[in-house]
Design an enzyme around this catalytic site. Structure first.
Site, PDB file in Angstrom:
ATOM      1  N   GLU A  17      -1.701   5.487   5.409  1.00 54.96           N
ATOM      2  CA  GLU A  17      -0.943   4.483   5.442  1.00 54.96           C
ATOM      3  C   GLU A  17       0.473   4.410   6.125  1.00 54.96           C
ATOM      4  OE1 GLU A  17      -1.276   2.137   2.065  1.00 54.96           O
ATOM      5  OE2 GLU A  17      -3.079   2.672   1.535  1.00 54.96           O
ATOM      6  N   GLY A  44       0.880  -1.462   0.146  1.00 58.20           N
ATOM      7  CA  GLY A  44      -0.132   0.048  -0.033  1.00 58.20           C
ATOM      8  C   GLY A  44       0.804   1.483   0.120  1.00 58.20           C
TER       9      GLY A  44
HETATM   10  N1  CAA Z   1       5.348  -7.537   7.244  1.00 57.27           N
HETATM   11  C1  CAA Z   1       5.452  -8.836   7.908  1.00 57.27           C
HETATM   12  N2  CAA Z   1       5.290  -8.767   9.331  1.00 57.27           N
HETATM   13  C2  CAA Z   1       5.951  -7.494  10.166  1.00 57.27           C
HETATM   14  C3  CAA Z   1       6.036  -6.502   9.340  1.00 57.27           C
HETATM   15  C4  CAA Z   1       5.834  -6.362   7.851  1.00 57.27           C
HETATM   16  N3  CAA Z   1       5.920  -5.333   7.300  1.00 57.27           N
HETATM   17  N4  CAA Z   1       6.247  -5.420  10.163  1.00 57.27           N
HETATM   18  C5  CAA Z   1       6.310  -6.056  11.622  1.00 57.27           C
HETATM   19  N5  CAA Z   1       5.918  -7.352  11.205  1.00 57.27           N
HETATM   20  C6  CAA Z   1       5.799  -8.142  12.304  1.00 57.27           C
HETATM   21  C7  CAA Z   1       6.815  -8.237  13.337  1.00 57.27           C
HETATM   22  O1  CAA Z   1       7.845  -9.107  12.881  1.00 57.27           O
HETATM   23  C8  CAA Z   1       6.352  -8.750  14.515  1.00 57.27           C
HETATM   24  O2  CAA Z   1       6.254 -10.336  14.581  1.00 57.27           O
HETATM   25  P1  CAA Z   1       7.089 -11.108  15.485  1.00 57.27           P
HETATM   26  O3  CAA Z   1       6.961 -10.685  17.080  1.00 57.27           O
HETATM   27  O4  CAA Z   1       6.908 -12.474  15.162  1.00 57.27           O
HETATM   28  O5  CAA Z   1       8.526 -10.632  15.071  1.00 57.27           O
HETATM   29  C9  CAA Z   1       4.804  -8.161  14.580  1.00 57.27           C
HETATM   30  O6  CAA Z   1       4.513  -7.821  13.132  1.00 57.27           O
HETATM   31  C10 CAA Z   1       4.790  -7.055  15.128  1.00 57.27           C
HETATM   32  O7  CAA Z   1       5.656  -6.101  14.858  1.00 57.27           O
HETATM   33  P2  CAA Z   1       6.224  -4.748  15.674  1.00 57.27           P
HETATM   34  O8  CAA Z   1       6.429  -5.439  16.822  1.00 57.27           O
HETATM   35  O9  CAA Z   1       7.281  -4.062  14.893  1.00 57.27           O
HETATM   36  O10 CAA Z   1       4.734  -4.042  15.847  1.00 57.27           O
HETATM   37  P3  CAA Z   1       4.619  -2.456  16.551  1.00 57.27           P
HETATM   38  O11 CAA Z   1       3.431  -2.736  17.677  1.00 57.27           O
HETATM   39  O12 CAA Z   1       6.069  -2.158  17.254  1.00 57.27           O
HETATM   40  O13 CAA Z   1       4.346  -1.844  15.162  1.00 57.27           O
HETATM   41  C11 CAA Z   1       4.703  -0.203  13.313  1.00 57.27           C
HETATM   42  C12 CAA Z   1       5.036  -1.799  14.255  1.00 57.27           C
HETATM   43  C13 CAA Z   1       5.489  -0.247  12.064  1.00 57.27           C
HETATM   44  C14 CAA Z   1       4.779   0.841  14.116  1.00 57.27           C
HETATM   45  C15 CAA Z   1       3.035  -0.616  12.818  1.00 57.27           C
HETATM   46  O14 CAA Z   1       2.207  -0.643  14.030  1.00 57.27           O
HETATM   47  C16 CAA Z   1       2.642   0.219  12.111  1.00 57.27           C
HETATM   48  O15 CAA Z   1       3.199   0.432  10.707  1.00 57.27           O
HETATM   49  N6  CAA Z   1       1.879   1.417  12.367  1.00 57.27           N
HETATM   50  C17 CAA Z   1       1.359   2.421  11.515  1.00 57.27           C
HETATM   51  C18 CAA Z   1       0.157   1.880  11.025  1.00 57.27           C
HETATM   52  C19 CAA Z   1      -0.401   2.502   9.692  1.00 57.27           C
HETATM   53  O16 CAA Z   1       0.354   2.643   8.404  1.00 57.27           O
HETATM   54  N7  CAA Z   1      -1.618   2.697   9.420  1.00 57.27           N
HETATM   55  C20 CAA Z   1      -2.234   3.313   8.295  1.00 57.27           C
HETATM   56  C21 CAA Z   1      -3.613   2.852   8.347  1.00 57.27           C
HETATM   57  S1  CAA Z   1      -4.436   2.667   6.704  1.00 57.27           S
HETATM   58  C22 CAA Z   1      -4.958   4.263   6.393  1.00 57.27           C
HETATM   59  O17 CAA Z   1      -4.173   5.065   6.318  1.00 57.27           O
HETATM   60  C23 CAA Z   1      -6.235   4.676   5.801  1.00 57.27           C
HETATM   61  C24 CAA Z   1      -6.446   4.249   4.441  1.00 57.27           C
HETATM   62  O18 CAA Z   1      -7.374   3.783   3.892  1.00 57.27           O
HETATM   63  C25 CAA Z   1      -5.527   5.049   3.473  1.00 57.27           C
END
Ligand code: CAA
Length: 378
Positions: A362, A241
């Protein structure tokens, strides 16, 4: 670009020039999303670009899809974000994690553009920290019952199908990021409530709504994959995305650059077109360089994905760089236009407003930096 990519780009450009650009100002003013345009996008195949032919998609690679998306954004960013969300998130999540039956049922009408898709992760109190969501799915006979409130859902009201994340762990056994499921929900389902439509600064024609689940029953065959891994599926989806949003940002920046280049040629001050001034040339050069660099990074991220090695790092870099480039270029475009750039009569004012949200949705620019920095130590 391959010959096929050039053809797709030309088709998208022609569509954007003829069907989007002439109406973009009015749709922005009225905050009106042209639902009929979605149907046309579907007829052209633009809503099934990444889906295999087996599901009536065009089976194209990521690079070709992003080339088309940039062109659509150059015409209207609001239509482009609807296209981006649909193609990059719900459809890709179903393709990656759905059963054969789920793919048959949901992807075909989505590829044809009959059903527009949405993606729902954020909540009023869980944005960047998305794993802290509170919407709860409770196990019942034959499925799950969902309750809770979600926020900022693009296509969440007039869209047809939303892939939404909700907790599947229980209040006395919380499992953090591994206690969340992904559910395929038709927006017409009983208990799917569309809330407030946001009155936004930019991309005003794109519909962003809050939604609520009120005792919404979701059958087992509408759960994607493992019901505890929905958050992981969502983050994987966002890797794709974010490339889409990067292409949208590049399209906005490209449009602003073109307006600025033309205006600097037409506008005369001190007896000469303002492009004769070195100060203006420096501005235009800096803008053009950032547009090219953004596009290159988008294509680099796409190439990695198309080679079967998608990288969160590259997609976050593309999204971060392109959205900041869009903000830079549109800000400078307003400056090139001077007072005329500050009024709604000229399109750079809208492009400036449209650019801002690409640094927010996103995943904010701060989240992209977090992802990139984490990857450096992986
Ligand atoms: N792919 C696969 N798995 C992933 C990953 C990825 N890109 N990133 C992290 N993971 C996994 C991690 O490995 C972890 O698993 P393990 O414990 O087995 O290793 C698990 O996911 C949890 O990851 P984190 O511990 O890194 O999680 P976190 O809580 O610290 O959060 C973050 C990580 C990057 C901050 C994430 O929460 C994030 O991206 N936040 C932003 C959310 C976002 O983008 N929201 C947008 C919503 S959509 C929108 O905007 C509306 C629309 O319609 C346009």
């Amino acid at each position: 670009m391959t010959e096929e990519q050039q053809q797709i780009r030309d088709l998208a450009r022609e569509f954007a020039e003829g069907e989007l650009k002439p109406h973009a100002e009015e749709w922005d003013r009225e905050a009106h999303f042209p639902r009929e345009v979605v149907q046309k996008l579907g007829e052209l195949g633009f809503l099934g670009m990444l889906l295999p032919e087996q599901y009536e998609g065009l089976g194209m690679d990521t690079a070709t899809y992003l080339i088309a998306l940039e062109e659509i954004a150059r015409g209207d960013a609001s239509v482009a974000v609807a296209m981006s969300v649909h193609n990059s998130l719900p459809t890709q999540m179903i393709l990656a994690h759905g059963t054969d039956a789920q793919k048959e049922r949901w992807l075909m009408p989505m590829a044809r553009g009959e059903w527009l898709g949405a993606f729902s992760l954020s909540e009023p109190d869980a944005g960047s920290d998305a794993a802290r969501m509170a919407a709860q799915a409770r196990r019942v006979d034959g499925g799950w019952v969902l309750n809770g409130a979600k926020a900022w859902v693009t296509n969440g009201g007039f869209g047809d199908v939303v892939v939404a994340m909700a907790r599947t762990d229980t209040p006395d056994d919380r499992r953090g990021a591994k206690g969340i499921g992904a559910f395929i929900i038709p927006t017409g389902a009983e208990g799917y409530i569309v809330g407030k439509k946001e009155d936004k600064m930019g991309q005003r024609a794109s519909e962003t709504v809050g939604i609520a689940f009120r005792d919404l029953f979701v059958a087992d065959d509408q759960v994607l994959g493992d019901p505890s891994l929905g958050f992981i599926y969502a983050l994987q989806g966002l890797d794709g995305g974010r490339m889409g949003i990067a292409a949208v940002a590049t399209g906005i920046a490209q449009a602003a650059l073109e307006h600025a280049v033309r205006y600097a040629d037409e506008r005369k001050q001190f007896g000469t077109p303002i492009r004769a001034f070195q100060g203006m040339q420096f501005k235009l050069a800096n803008m053009a360089m950032r547009v090219e660099a953004a596009r290159s990074l988008v294509m680099r991220a796409a190439a990695a994905k198309d080679a079967g090695k998608p990288e969160a790092r590259l997609s976050s870099m593309a999204k971060l760089f392109a959205s900041e480039a869009a903000m830079y270029v549109t800000t400078e475009a307003v400056q090139v236009f001077g007072g005329y750039g500050y009024v709604k009569e000229y399109p750079v004012e809208r492009l400036f407003r449209d650019a801002k949200v690409t640094e927010i949705y996103e995943g904010t620019s701060e989240i992209q930096r977090t992802v990139i920095a984490r990857e450096l130590y992986r």
